[in-house]
Scaffold this active site. Structure first.
Site, PDB file in Angstrom:
ATOM      1  N   ASP A   1       3.927 -38.620   9.128  1.00 52.15           N
ATOM      2  CA  ASP A   1       2.845 -39.477   8.632  1.00 52.15           C
ATOM      3  C   ASP A   1       2.869 -39.669   7.127  1.00 52.15           C
ATOM      4  O   ASP A   1       2.080 -40.454   6.593  1.00 52.15           O
ATOM      5  CB  ASP A   1       1.488 -38.893   9.020  1.00 52.15           C
ATOM      6  CG  ASP A   1       1.115 -37.683   8.157  1.00 52.15           C
ATOM      7  OD1 ASP A   1       0.019 -37.663   7.576  1.00 52.15           O
ATOM      8  OD2 ASP A   1       1.949 -36.761   8.043  1.00 52.15           O
TER       9      ASP A   1
ATOM     10  N   SER B   1       8.355 -29.481   7.956  1.00 54.82           N
ATOM     11  CA  SER B   1       7.120 -29.554   7.175  1.00 54.82           C
ATOM     12  C   SER B   1       7.364 -29.216   5.715  1.00 54.82           C
ATOM     13  O   SER B   1       8.313 -28.503   5.377  1.00 54.82           O
ATOM     14  CB  SER B   1       6.097 -28.567   7.760  1.00 54.82           C
ATOM     15  OG  SER B   1       4.958 -28.444   6.940  1.00 54.82           O
TER      16      SER B   1
ATOM     17  N   ASP C   1       6.501 -33.114  12.040  1.00 53.93           N
ATOM     18  CA  ASP C   1       5.749 -32.738  10.851  1.00 53.93           C
ATOM     19  C   ASP C   1       4.477 -32.035  11.333  1.00 53.93           C
ATOM     20  O   ASP C   1       4.095 -32.157  12.507  1.00 53.93           O
ATOM     21  CB  ASP C   1       5.432 -34.007  10.048  1.00 53.93           C
ATOM     22  CG  ASP C   1       4.453 -33.758   8.912  1.00 53.93           C
ATOM     23  OD1 ASP C   1       4.722 -32.858   8.097  1.00 53.93           O
ATOM     24  OD2 ASP C   1       3.422 -34.452   8.848  1.00 53.93           O
TER      25      ASP C   1
ATOM     26  N   LYS D   1      13.708 -33.140   4.482  1.00 48.60           N
ATOM     27  CA  LYS D   1      13.614 -32.795   5.909  1.00 48.60           C
ATOM     28  C   LYS D   1      14.813 -33.323   6.702  1.00 48.60           C
ATOM     29  O   LYS D   1      15.318 -32.641   7.599  1.00 48.60           O
ATOM     30  CB  LYS D   1      12.316 -33.348   6.495  1.00 48.60           C
ATOM     31  CG  LYS D   1      11.055 -32.729   5.929  1.00 48.60           C
ATOM     32  CD  LYS D   1       9.825 -33.318   6.607  1.00 48.60           C
ATOM     33  CE  LYS D   1       8.538 -32.790   6.000  1.00 48.60           C
ATOM     34  NZ  LYS D   1       7.343 -33.305   6.705  1.00 48.60           N
TER      35      LYS D   1
END
Length: 270
Positions: free
Chosen positions: A215, A44, A9, A192
């Site tokens: 995160d 991302s 990410d 993702k």
């Protein structure tokens, strides 16, 4: 066993809070990854055009799972495009426009689109994440392929609004918390982890040979899928619980420290 894919990410993970990374250290690592046959992917919620700007030296030879999985590109070649049906796009916009507490960014393949009527602060913030951004009078009759919506909203209201959106439109799009005052609406199943799975199938890579870092709430699926998943020190509790391991802070090169462990075949990779 050997690691064959590392996926990161960006915001709050690979990048520091100042949106930087140790470029010299990483590029040295990247050359070592190539030598060891390890592929590198960026996963991302951000726009593809923004993501490639961080990797000008190698963007043509790495992979991008952009727009939270809505657009997958490998070595400059399109692998996958999500495509929200026109009727669903209209239904989502119609609902969002009833909510005065969110600002809407419609994320398409050609560009992202937001309303001219929003304030300059919002437009400036959006411009940081969307290198292609058009200001429009309305969302009608835009000719593009749409992957997702990005919604700007105050952090303290995110849990409430996320639940409300789930109740209202959860059968059309899924609201995920990306962090940093935003919620993304993604096409169900187009996340993702799905993007990484498509790349893994292309290369014949098993989940057990994949390392991922994240995160935020939009990282949950890939953290659960990968054999080696790392939640950042700064990750929320729900994210930490989804991951198998922890990495250091995004502001202290936590991802690069773990990549060193991969390259040196150190724990937990040995």
């Amino acid at each position: 066993m050997g690691i064959k894919l590392i996926a990161v990410d960006m915001d709050g993970t690979f990048l520091s809070d100042q949106k930087t990374y140790n470029r010299e250290r990483f590029l040295t690592q990247y050359q070592q990854m190539k030598t060891q046959g390890i592929r590198f992917a960026v996963a991302s919620g951000n726009q593809y055009y923004q993501l490639i700007s961080f990797f000008p030296e190698i963007a043509h030879e790495i992979s991008f799972v952009a727009e939270n999985g809505g657009w997958v590109v490998s070595e400059g070649q399109d692998i996958f495009n999500g495509d929200l049906a026109k009727a669903d796009f209209t239904a989502i916009v119609d609902h969002l426009l009833t909510r005065a507490d969110v600002e809407i960014i419609a994320c398409g393949k050609h560009s992202a689109y937001t309303l001219k009527t929003y304030n300059d602060e919002m437009k400036a913030t959006a411009g940081m994440y969307y290198h292609r951004l058009e200001f429009v009078d309305d969302f009608d009759n835009i000719n593009d392929v749409f992957f997702k919506f990005g919604l700007n909203i105050s952090d303290d209201r995110i849990p409430e609004v996320q639940q409300a959106l789930h109740d209202a439109i959860g059968d059309i799009m899924v609201p995920v918390h990306t962090g940093y005052g935003s919620i993304d609406l993604i096409i169900p199943g187009v996340h993702k982890a799905n993007g990484l799975r498509l790349l893994q199938q292309r290369w014949g890579i098993d989940d057990k040979d994949v390392v991922v870092f994240g995160d935020g709430g939009n990282d949950l699926e890939m953290l659960r899928q990968a054999g080696f998943s790392f939640a950042m020190e700064n990750a929320a509790d729900v994210v930490a619980k989804a991951a198998k391991y922890r990495a250091g802070s995004n502001n202290k090169e936590g991802v690069l420290d773990i990549i060193d462990c991969v390259l040196k075949n150190e724990a937990p990779f040995n």
